[in-house]
Design a protein around this motif. Structure first.
Motif, PDB file in Angstrom:
ATOM      1  N   LYS A  38      35.348  -2.962 -17.667  1.00 35.95           N
ATOM      2  CA  LYS A  38      35.397  -3.378 -16.428  1.00 35.95           C
ATOM      3  C   LYS A  38      36.860  -4.083 -16.054  1.00 35.95           C
ATOM      4  N   PRO A  39      37.740  -3.250 -16.066  1.00 36.23           N
ATOM      5  CA  PRO A  39      38.980  -3.667 -15.837  1.00 36.23           C
ATOM      6  C   PRO A  39      39.197  -4.319 -14.390  1.00 36.23           C
ATOM      7  N   GLU A  40      40.044  -5.303 -14.139  1.00 30.61           N
ATOM      8  CA  GLU A  40      40.070  -5.812 -12.842  1.00 30.61           C
ATOM      9  C   GLU A  40      41.567  -5.505 -12.238  1.00 30.61           C
ATOM     10  N   SER A  41      42.653  -5.144 -12.860  1.00 33.02           N
ATOM     11  CA  SER A  41      43.914  -5.024 -12.282  1.00 33.02           C
ATOM     12  C   SER A  41      44.691  -4.182 -13.373  1.00 33.02           C
ATOM     13  N   GLN A  42      46.025  -3.888 -13.031  1.00 33.59           N
ATOM     14  CA  GLN A  42      46.895  -3.355 -13.788  1.00 33.59           C
ATOM     15  C   GLN A  42      47.074  -3.888 -15.397  1.00 33.59           C
ATOM     16  N   LYS A  43      46.697  -5.149 -15.230  1.00 34.03           N
ATOM     17  CA  LYS A  43      47.021  -6.110 -16.486  1.00 34.03           C
ATOM     18  C   LYS A  43      46.026  -5.523 -17.589  1.00 34.03           C
ATOM     19  N   ASP A  44      44.951  -4.954 -17.043  1.00 33.98           N
ATOM     20  CA  ASP A  44      43.883  -4.531 -18.238  1.00 33.98           C
ATOM     21  C   ASP A  44      44.075  -3.076 -18.686  1.00 33.98           C
ATOM     22  N   MET A  45      45.175  -2.447 -18.297  1.00 31.44           N
ATOM     23  CA  MET A  45      45.698  -1.299 -18.780  1.00 31.44           C
ATOM     24  C   MET A  45      45.563  -1.107 -20.447  1.00 31.44           C
ATOM     25  N   GLY A  46      45.957  -1.857 -20.964  1.00 27.35           N
ATOM     26  CA  GLY A  46      46.057  -1.933 -22.417  1.00 27.35           C
ATOM     27  C   GLY A  46      44.663  -1.787 -22.956  1.00 27.35           C
ATOM     28  N   LYS A  47      43.721  -2.695 -22.464  1.00 28.38           N
ATOM     29  CA  LYS A  47      42.222  -2.671 -22.974  1.00 28.38           C
ATOM     30  C   LYS A  47      41.645  -1.172 -22.715  1.00 28.38           C
ATOM     31  N   VAL A  48      41.970  -0.599 -21.638  1.00 30.11           N
ATOM     32  CA  VAL A  48      41.220   0.686 -21.230  1.00 30.11           C
ATOM     33  C   VAL A  48      41.988   1.601 -22.291  1.00 30.11           C
ATOM     34  N   MET A  49      43.269   1.714 -22.292  1.00 28.10           N
ATOM     35  CA  MET A  49      44.079   2.805 -23.175  1.00 28.10           C
ATOM     36  C   MET A  49      43.678   2.515 -24.647  1.00 28.10           C
ATOM     37  N   LYS A  50      43.338   1.432 -24.974  1.00 22.66           N
ATOM     38  CA  LYS A  50      43.008   1.342 -26.534  1.00 22.66           C
ATOM     39  C   LYS A  50      41.686   1.989 -26.782  1.00 22.66           C
ATOM     40  N   GLU A  51      40.618   1.678 -25.931  1.00 25.28           N
ATOM     41  CA  GLU A  51      39.344   2.409 -26.008  1.00 25.28           C
ATOM     42  C   GLU A  51      39.462   3.897 -25.831  1.00 25.28           C
ATOM     43  N   ALA A  52      40.339   4.436 -24.641  1.00 30.57           N
ATOM     44  CA  ALA A  52      40.424   5.622 -24.510  1.00 30.57           C
ATOM     45  C   ALA A  52      41.238   6.341 -25.638  1.00 30.57           C
ATOM     46  N   THR A  53      42.207   5.674 -26.167  1.00 34.98           N
ATOM     47  CA  THR A  53      42.843   6.343 -27.442  1.00 34.98           C
ATOM     48  C   THR A  53      41.645   6.657 -28.505  1.00 34.98           C
ATOM     49  N   ALA A  54      40.931   5.755 -28.878  1.00 38.05           N
ATOM     50  CA  ALA A  54      40.038   5.802 -29.837  1.00 38.05           C
ATOM     51  C   ALA A  54      38.993   6.859 -29.568  1.00 38.05           C
ATOM     52  N   ARG A  55      38.668   7.189 -28.296  1.00 38.02           N
ATOM     53  CA  ARG A  55      37.631   8.280 -28.054  1.00 38.02           C
ATOM     54  C   ARG A  55      38.436   9.633 -27.748  1.00 38.02           C
ATOM     55  N   LEU A  56      39.585   9.713 -27.293  1.00 40.39           N
ATOM     56  CA  LEU A  56      40.070  10.917 -26.934  1.00 40.39           C
ATOM     57  C   LEU A  56      41.106  11.315 -27.687  1.00 40.39           C
ATOM     58  N   LYS A  57      41.953  10.518 -28.552  1.00 34.79           N
ATOM     59  CA  LYS A  57      42.991  11.110 -29.318  1.00 34.79           C
ATOM     60  C   LYS A  57      42.828  12.387 -30.074  1.00 34.79           C
ATOM     61  N   GLY A  58      43.636  13.322 -29.872  1.00 31.06           N
ATOM     62  CA  GLY A  58      43.679  14.700 -30.605  1.00 31.06           C
ATOM     63  C   GLY A  58      42.677  15.492 -29.646  1.00 31.06           C
ATOM     64  N   LYS A  59      41.709  15.048 -28.786  1.00 32.52           N
ATOM     65  CA  LYS A  59      40.971  16.023 -28.010  1.00 32.52           C
ATOM     66  C   LYS A  59      41.748  16.376 -26.733  1.00 32.52           C
ATOM     67  N   THR A  60      42.646  15.857 -26.215  1.00 33.69           N
ATOM     68  CA  THR A  60      43.424  15.764 -24.870  1.00 33.69           C
ATOM     69  C   THR A  60      44.728  15.252 -24.855  1.00 33.69           C
ATOM     70  N   ASP A  61      45.744  15.693 -23.897  1.00 38.40           N
ATOM     71  CA  ASP A  61      46.881  15.310 -23.568  1.00 38.40           C
ATOM     72  C   ASP A  61      46.821  13.434 -23.515  1.00 38.40           C
ATOM     73  N   MET A  62      47.232  12.763 -24.124  1.00 41.43           N
ATOM     74  CA  MET A  62      47.280  11.219 -23.922  1.00 41.43           C
ATOM     75  C   MET A  62      48.054  11.084 -22.506  1.00 41.43           C
ATOM     76  N   LYS A  63      48.993  11.560 -22.432  1.00 39.54           N
ATOM     77  CA  LYS A  63      49.867  11.351 -21.247  1.00 39.54           C
ATOM     78  C   LYS A  63      49.029  11.624 -19.965  1.00 39.54           C
ATOM     79  N   GLU A  64      48.234  12.544 -19.961  1.00 35.37           N
ATOM     80  CA  GLU A  64      47.352  12.616 -18.739  1.00 35.37           C
ATOM     81  C   GLU A  64      46.354  11.740 -18.751  1.00 35.37           C
ATOM     82  N   VAL A  65      45.587  11.226 -19.675  1.00 37.74           N
ATOM     83  CA  VAL A  65      44.735  10.116 -19.816  1.00 37.74           C
ATOM     84  C   VAL A  65      45.423   9.029 -19.383  1.00 37.74           C
ATOM     85  N   SER A  66      46.470   8.659 -19.630  1.00 41.74           N
ATOM     86  CA  SER A  66      47.119   7.505 -19.067  1.00 41.74           C
ATOM     87  C   SER A  66      47.332   7.750 -17.592  1.00 41.74           C
TER      88      SER A  66
END
Length: 74
Positions: A38-66
């Motif tokens: 439940k991110p509220e602003s750009q400030k929460d980018m780190g929280k979202v990326m941390k979870e995305a990295t855990a789920r998606l690393k090695g399965k897709t291009d992380m630059k595109e995820v970002s």
């Protein structure tokens, strides 16, 4: 001859790489992360990326995820 040999080497290596997710699958997972974090602003980018990295690393291009996450946060 050289191109056939190179292609066979590429095919052999591809068998060992993890299967890449489609863009639709990546967006679906990112949507699930947004529902959980439940991110509220750009400030929460780190929280979202941390979870995305855990789920998606090695399965897709992380630059595109970002990039997808940045678009959704705007």
């Amino acid at each position: 001859d050289l191109s056939e040999k190179t292609q066979s080497e590429v095919d052999m290596l591809m068998a060992y790489l993890p299967e890449q997710l489609s863009e639709e699958e990546v967006v679906k997972i990112i949507d699930e992360i947004f529902a959980e974090v439940k991110p509220e602003s750009q400030k929460d980018m780190g929280k979202v990326m941390k979870e995305a990295t855990a789920r998606l690393k090695g399965k897709t291009d992380m630059k595109e995820v970002s990039n997808i996450i940045k678009e959704k946060l705007q």
